[in-house]
Design a protein around this motif. Sequence first.
Motif, short mmCIF file in Angstrom:
data_model
loop_
_atom_site.label_atom_id
_atom_site.label_comp_id
_atom_site.label_asym_id
_atom_site.label_seq_id
_atom_site.Cartn_x
_atom_site.Cartn_y
_atom_site.Cartn_z
N LYS A 77 49.59 38.03 6.44
CA LYS A 77 48.29 37.37 6.49
C LYS A 77 48.05 36.47 5.29
N ARG A 78 48.82 36.69 4.22
CA ARG A 78 48.67 35.86 3.02
C ARG A 78 49.75 34.78 2.95
N GLU A 113 54.64 36.27 -1.58
CA GLU A 113 54.15 37.08 -0.47
C GLU A 113 55.15 37.10 0.69
N ARG A 160 52.90 48.33 8.23
CA ARG A 160 51.52 47.98 7.87
C ARG A 160 51.48 47.05 6.67
N GLU A 161 52.27 47.35 5.63
CA GLU A 161 52.28 46.50 4.44
C GLU A 161 52.86 45.13 4.75
N ARG A 201 52.57 43.54 7.64
CA ARG A 201 51.51 42.78 8.33
C ARG A 201 50.47 42.27 7.35
N ARG A 202 50.13 43.07 6.36
CA ARG A 202 49.16 42.64 5.35
C ARG A 202 49.68 41.43 4.58
N ALA A 203 50.95 41.49 4.21
CA ALA A 203 51.54 40.38 3.46
C ALA A 203 51.63 39.13 4.32
#
Length: 255
Positions: free
Chosen positions: A202-203, A124, A195-196, A198-200
């Motif tokens: 979070k993991r 990630e 955006r992608e 930021r999503r990654a």
Amino acid sequence: MKILPPEKRYGMFAVYAFCREVDDIADGDVQVPDRLEALKDWHKRIDRLYEGETQDGLDRVLVATIVRFGLRKEDFAAVIDGMAMDAAGPIVAPDEATLDLYCDRVASAVGRLSVRVFGDSSPEADRVAHHLGRALQLTNILRDVQEDADRGRLYLPRELLVRYDVPLDPQEALYALGLDPMARILAKRAADHFREARRAMKRCDSVAMRPARIMAASYHPILKALLRRGWRHPDVPVKISKAARILRSLLAYYR
């Protein structure tokens, strides 16, 4: 870098020094007889470092950083290859695949080295590097259209230029009516990568991702400002509130 503990901060200094050295060769800021040969020498130098052979202070800190943070040889090689793309001659209207490869080498590969120094070597974290690197590089390209044209460069993708009837000549492209709608498509791609990323994040390990969050929070406003200004007059500088950028960076630190 300032928010990192000393060991990681010095690791990032080593990575930055490497990037600075090869970038200066590619841009001609360091006078060498043959820029491509000088970059090939860096490939050989990286090979020697992974065999534990050092010749100067930079070699020694790079080896220490490689060993301590498990940095991968292929990521150093990718950065060098990205610099070679610039050193081979001005990049003008590359096709989509070549542009993506360039972004991966000069930005995402640096990210893959960096996230390991930050403290996260997970898949990630590599995903963060993939998307954030592309987001930052596309933002740079969109911001520097005028500056790049003055240097005979045009990093905008050929397929979009043709679709919007924008000339493939760097200077002529600046005055094309299709430049603005074309650039907005590329800006949308950059926003998608932010955006992608930021999503990654979070993991990933939250503390390790602090520098990446701050980088994204600092850079995303540049993209928004570019969208407000548009590309009908790409020579007009974008204006961003320094106080607002600092506030966003602080918020990103504590998330």
